[in-house]
Design a protein around this motif. Sequence first.
Motif, PDB file in Angstrom:
ATOM      1  N   ASN A   1       0.359   1.064   2.136  1.00  0.00           N
ATOM      2  CA  ASN A   1      -0.724   1.409   1.209  1.00  0.00           C
ATOM      3  C   ASN A   1      -0.215   1.859  -0.153  1.00  0.00           C
ATOM      4  O   ASN A   1      -0.975   1.829  -1.121  1.00  0.00           O
ATOM      5  CB  ASN A   1      -1.610   2.497   1.834  1.00  0.00           C
ATOM      6  CG  ASN A   1      -2.634   1.934   2.787  1.00  0.00           C
ATOM      7  OD1 ASN A   1      -3.725   1.548   2.402  1.00  0.00           O
ATOM      8  ND2 ASN A   1      -2.264   1.865   4.054  1.00  0.00           N
TER       9      ASN A   1
ATOM     10  N   LYS B   1       1.762   0.274  -1.954  1.00  0.00           N
ATOM     11  CA  LYS B   1       1.781  -0.932  -2.784  1.00  0.00           C
ATOM     12  C   LYS B   1       0.393  -1.260  -3.345  1.00  0.00           C
ATOM     13  O   LYS B   1       0.273  -2.045  -4.282  1.00  0.00           O
ATOM     14  CB  LYS B   1       2.302  -2.110  -1.965  1.00  0.00           C
ATOM     15  CG  LYS B   1       3.712  -1.905  -1.433  1.00  0.00           C
ATOM     16  CD  LYS B   1       4.139  -3.072  -0.561  1.00  0.00           C
ATOM     17  CE  LYS B   1       5.527  -2.848   0.022  1.00  0.00           C
ATOM     18  NZ  LYS B   1       5.942  -3.965   0.919  1.00  0.00           N
ATOM     19  N   LYS B   2      -0.653  -0.646  -2.778  1.00  0.00           N
ATOM     20  CA  LYS B   2      -2.018  -0.941  -3.212  1.00  0.00           C
ATOM     21  C   LYS B   2      -2.570   0.123  -4.175  1.00  0.00           C
ATOM     22  O   LYS B   2      -3.730   0.058  -4.550  1.00  0.00           O
ATOM     23  CB  LYS B   2      -2.938  -1.032  -1.991  1.00  0.00           C
ATOM     24  CG  LYS B   2      -2.505  -2.054  -0.955  1.00  0.00           C
ATOM     25  CD  LYS B   2      -3.381  -1.975   0.277  1.00  0.00           C
ATOM     26  CE  LYS B   2      -2.880  -2.903   1.384  1.00  0.00           C
ATOM     27  NZ  LYS B   2      -3.687  -2.783   2.616  1.00  0.00           N
ATOM     28  N   THR B   3      -1.759   1.080  -4.533  1.00  0.00           N
ATOM     29  CA  THR B   3      -2.259   2.163  -5.379  1.00  0.00           C
ATOM     30  C   THR B   3      -2.508   1.683  -6.804  1.00  0.00           C
ATOM     31  O   THR B   3      -1.829   0.788  -7.305  1.00  0.00           O
ATOM     32  CB  THR B   3      -1.268   3.340  -5.408  1.00  0.00           C
ATOM     33  OG1 THR B   3       0.017   2.869  -5.843  1.00  0.00           O
ATOM     34  CG2 THR B   3      -1.138   3.960  -4.023  1.00  0.00           C
ATOM     35  N   TYR B   4      -3.503   2.300  -7.439  1.00  0.00           N
ATOM     36  CA  TYR B   4      -3.849   1.987  -8.827  1.00  0.00           C
ATOM     37  C   TYR B   4      -3.121   2.977  -9.730  1.00  0.00           C
ATOM     38  O   TYR B   4      -3.339   4.183  -9.639  1.00  0.00           O
ATOM     39  CB  TYR B   4      -5.360   2.100  -9.013  1.00  0.00           C
ATOM     40  CG  TYR B   4      -5.810   1.989 -10.449  1.00  0.00           C
ATOM     41  CD1 TYR B   4      -5.633   0.810 -11.170  1.00  0.00           C
ATOM     42  CD2 TYR B   4      -6.423   3.063 -11.086  1.00  0.00           C
ATOM     43  CE1 TYR B   4      -6.046   0.710 -12.483  1.00  0.00           C
ATOM     44  CE2 TYR B   4      -6.847   2.966 -12.399  1.00  0.00           C
ATOM     45  CZ  TYR B   4      -6.660   1.786 -13.097  1.00  0.00           C
ATOM     46  OH  TYR B   4      -7.069   1.694 -14.398  1.00  0.00           O
TER      47      TYR B   4
ATOM     48  N   SER C   1      -6.891   5.821  -4.707  1.00  0.00           N
ATOM     49  CA  SER C   1      -6.010   4.752  -4.220  1.00  0.00           C
ATOM     50  C   SER C   1      -4.767   5.313  -3.549  1.00  0.00           C
ATOM     51  O   SER C   1      -4.166   4.653  -2.698  1.00  0.00           O
ATOM     52  CB  SER C   1      -5.614   3.836  -5.384  1.00  0.00           C
ATOM     53  OG  SER C   1      -4.748   4.503  -6.291  1.00  0.00           O
TER      54      SER C   1
END
Length: 229
Positions: free
Chosen positions: A45, A47-50, A169
Amino acid sequence: MGKSKTEYHERPLSPEERQLYAQQVQYMQTIQPGIDALIAKGMSNIKKTYDPDWGKVFDTYSSNIQDILDRQANLLDGNLPSQWQTARQNYYNRLYENTMGQGLQQMAKNGVVGSSRMNTATNDWQKNLSAQMSKDYTNDVNLYNNLLNTRESWLQNGFNTQAQAAEQSRRQATDYFNAARGTQQSNTAALSAIGNNENGRGYLTQSGGGFGNLLGGLVDMGSSFFGRR
């Protein structure tokens, strides 16, 4: 006096201690895959942070806020934007040409009213128009100031929204890591308990030399006493 000899000994584990060790080791082996899975989820997760370019975001926000402050300073001096003033003036011109002004001119051409009557009517209409313009100006100033305040509020909300999006995120990844850390604490506690118990098992005995037998007995007795926990 003879040479003394020091020896290290360990107290044997009791059946209860052996059973406890076995249970603790079994628990750690059982729970470790779950900890590994939580960490893997957290890493995925991340890698999915904003994560916006906060320097650029702040510069844009500051530039827009300064523009609002400059416009409000001009407004305090009584200055509306030139486009606003032009649009309002065009509105008054069309109003005069298409309504009262055009009607009076046509009536004067047709001889319905004399020039003096026309001048009086025109002056009266212009006075009314001036009063309306003054009223409209006050309303325009308030309206424009409200628009600037609304723009500032939107900018602030946009900045806060980006910050909240970044935080949200990261939250899922953080939740996985916190869950893994909380579960790992039980493993740490189990290892600590085993370590503390192991530290209490060792003791020394000393024999030989002057007072060797007596000293060895005392050391043995004291170590055994303190080793029982």
